[in-house]
Design an enzyme around this catalytic site. Structure first.
Site, PDB file in Angstrom:
ATOM      1  N   ARG A   1      -6.629  -1.886   7.701  1.00 42.06           N
ATOM      2  CA  ARG A   1      -5.554  -2.883   7.698  1.00 42.06           C
ATOM      3  C   ARG A   1      -5.993  -4.124   8.464  1.00 42.06           C
ATOM      4  O   ARG A   1      -6.420  -4.032   9.611  1.00 42.06           O
ATOM      5  CB  ARG A   1      -4.307  -2.290   8.352  1.00 42.06           C
ATOM      6  CG  ARG A   1      -3.187  -3.290   8.666  1.00 42.06           C
ATOM      7  CD  ARG A   1      -2.416  -3.664   7.413  1.00 42.06           C
ATOM      8  NE  ARG A   1      -1.291  -4.539   7.685  1.00 42.06           N
ATOM      9  CZ  ARG A   1      -0.042  -4.116   7.895  1.00 42.06           C
ATOM     10  NH1 ARG A   1       0.224  -2.841   7.880  1.00 42.06           N
ATOM     11  NH2 ARG A   1       0.927  -4.977   8.095  1.00 42.06           N
TER      12      ARG A   1
ATOM     13  N   ARG B   1      -1.281  -4.817   1.484  1.00 39.37           N
ATOM     14  CA  ARG B   1      -1.930  -4.192   2.626  1.00 39.37           C
ATOM     15  C   ARG B   1      -2.495  -2.818   2.266  1.00 39.37           C
ATOM     16  O   ARG B   1      -1.943  -2.104   1.418  1.00 39.37           O
ATOM     17  CB  ARG B   1      -0.998  -4.088   3.823  1.00 39.37           C
ATOM     18  CG  ARG B   1       0.273  -3.275   3.681  1.00 39.37           C
ATOM     19  CD  ARG B   1       1.481  -4.023   3.104  1.00 39.37           C
ATOM     20  NE  ARG B   1       1.761  -5.321   3.671  1.00 39.37           N
ATOM     21  CZ  ARG B   1       2.546  -5.523   4.727  1.00 39.37           C
ATOM     22  NH1 ARG B   1       3.142  -4.526   5.326  1.00 39.37           N
ATOM     23  NH2 ARG B   1       2.761  -6.725   5.166  1.00 39.37           N
TER      24      ARG B   1
ATOM     25  N   ASP C   1       0.412   0.462   5.651  1.00 38.37           N
ATOM     26  CA  ASP C   1       1.499   0.033   6.525  1.00 38.37           C
ATOM     27  C   ASP C   1       2.251   1.282   6.962  1.00 38.37           C
ATOM     28  O   ASP C   1       2.681   2.085   6.131  1.00 38.37           O
ATOM     29  CB  ASP C   1       2.434  -0.894   5.731  1.00 38.37           C
ATOM     30  CG  ASP C   1       3.590  -1.428   6.558  1.00 38.37           C
ATOM     31  OD1 ASP C   1       3.392  -1.702   7.758  1.00 38.37           O
ATOM     32  OD2 ASP C   1       4.689  -1.582   5.996  1.00 38.37           O
TER      33      ASP C   1
ATOM     34  N   ASP D   1       5.551   2.341   9.191  1.00 36.23           N
ATOM     35  CA  ASP D   1       6.739   1.820   9.862  1.00 36.23           C
ATOM     36  C   ASP D   1       7.520   2.957  10.492  1.00 36.23           C
ATOM     37  O   ASP D   1       7.825   3.955   9.821  1.00 36.23           O
ATOM     38  CB  ASP D   1       7.635   1.082   8.857  1.00 36.23           C
ATOM     39  CG  ASP D   1       7.040  -0.245   8.404  1.00 36.23           C
ATOM     40  OD1 ASP D   1       6.325  -0.874   9.204  1.00 36.23           O
ATOM     41  OD2 ASP D   1       7.273  -0.631   7.248  1.00 36.23           O
TER      42      ASP D   1
HETATM   43  N1  PH2 Z   1       6.248  -3.067   2.071  1.00 37.32           N
HETATM   44  C1  PH2 Z   1       6.454  -4.314   2.391  1.00 37.32           C
HETATM   45  C2  PH2 Z   1       6.918  -5.309   1.438  1.00 37.32           C
HETATM   46  N2  PH2 Z   1       7.255  -4.782   0.158  1.00 37.32           N
HETATM   47  N3  PH2 Z   1       7.390  -3.053  -1.386  1.00 37.32           N
HETATM   48  C3  PH2 Z   1       7.205  -1.766  -1.681  1.00 37.32           C
HETATM   49  N4  PH2 Z   1       7.502  -1.315  -2.902  1.00 37.32           N
HETATM   50  N5  PH2 Z   1       6.711  -0.860  -0.774  1.00 37.32           N
HETATM   51  C4  PH2 Z   1       6.371  -1.257   0.484  1.00 37.32           C
HETATM   52  O1  PH2 Z   1       5.924  -0.420   1.315  1.00 37.32           O
HETATM   53  C5  PH2 Z   1       6.544  -2.621   0.832  1.00 37.32           C
HETATM   54  C6  PH2 Z   1       7.060  -3.487  -0.152  1.00 37.32           C
HETATM   55  C7  PH2 Z   1       6.196  -4.781   3.749  1.00 37.32           C
HETATM   56  O2  PH2 Z   1       5.884  -3.821   4.626  1.00 37.32           O
HETATM   57 MG    MG Z   2       6.615  -2.238   6.110  1.00 36.06          MG
HETATM   58 MG    MG Z   3       4.833  -2.406   9.205  1.00 34.50          MG
END
Ligand code: PH2
Ligand code: MG
Ligand code: MG
Length: 160
Positions: free
Chosen positions: A83, A93, A96, A98
Site C-alpha cells: 500500500r 489501493r 485497505d 478499516d
Molecule cells: N474503498 C474505498 C472507496 N471505495 N468501494 C468499494 N467497492 N470497496 C472499497 O473497499 C472501497 C470503495 C476507500 O477506502
Molecule cells: Mg476504506
Molecule cells: Mg482505510
C-alpha cells in the site's frame, strides 16, 4: 478481550490473494485469539466510480490489543501488501484495512474513528459484515441486517 470487526478491500494487483493473505496476517497477530472471516465479494467502486471493482471482506476477531495498537498492526499489514499512501481519498489501493467496530466503543481520535463513519452507506461493508455478524449493533446506526436492507447491493457478487 474485545470483539472487533475489520473491513478489507483491494482493487490493485491480485486482489483476491492480497485480501486472503491479509486475513491470514490478522489471524497471526499475537494478540488475536480467534478470527472468523466473511466470504470475499466483488463490489462496484463506491465514491470514486472510475476505478476497477474491489474485492471486499470482513474479519471478526477477538483481540487483547487496544484499538490503537490494533490499528498500528493493520497499517503495518497494509504496508507489507505494498500500500502506497498517495493522499488520494477513495482511489485505487492494493490493500485497505478499516477498523469498523471495536466492541461497542465510540472513538474519535486522530486516525481512529470507530464505528467507521460510513458503515451505514456501504453495501461493500454491510454485505460481508452480515455474513458473520448480522445481529450486531453498530453504535449510533442500528443493527447490521437492518442497515443492509436499506442500501443498494446491486452489482455486489459473492466470490466462490
Ligand atoms: N474503498 C474505498 C472507496 N471505495 N468501494 C468499494 N467497492 N470497496 C472499497 O473497499 C472501497 C470503495 C476507500 O477506502
Ligand atoms: Mg476504506
Ligand atoms: Mg482505510
Amino acid at each position: 478481550v474485545t470483539l472487533a470487526h475489520i473491513g478489507l478491500g483491494s482493487n490493485l494487483g491480485d486482489s483476491r490473494r492480497i485480501v486472503a493473505d491479509a486475513i491470514d496476517a490478522l489471524s497471526a497477530l499475537p494478540h488475536v485469539r480467534s478470527l472468523h472471516a466473511s466470504a470475499l465479494y466483488e463490489t462496484p467502486p463506491w465514491g470514486v466510480v472510475d476505478q476497477p471493482p474491489f474485492v471486499n471482506a470482513v474479519a471478526q476477531i477477538e483481540t487483547a490489543a487496544t484499538a490503537r495498537a490494533l490499528l498500528d498492526d493493520m497499517l503495518a499489514i497494509e504496508r507489507a501488501a505494498g500500500r502506497v499512501r498517495d493522499g488520494s481519498r477513495w482511489g485505487p489501493r492494493a490493500l485497505d484495512l478499516d477498523l469498523l467496530l471495536y466492541g461497542g466503543a465510540i472513538l474519535s481520535e486522530p486516525g481512529l474513528d470507530v464505528p467507521h463513519p460510513r458503515i451505514a452507506q456501504r453495501a461493500f461493508v454491510l454485505l460481508p459484515l452480515a455474513d458473520i455478524a448480522p445481529d450486531i449493533h453498530v453504535p449510533g446506526a442500528g443493527r447490521v441486517r437492518d442497515l443492509l436492507a436499506r442500501v443498494d447491493a446491486d452489482g455486489c457478487r459473492r466470490l466462490a
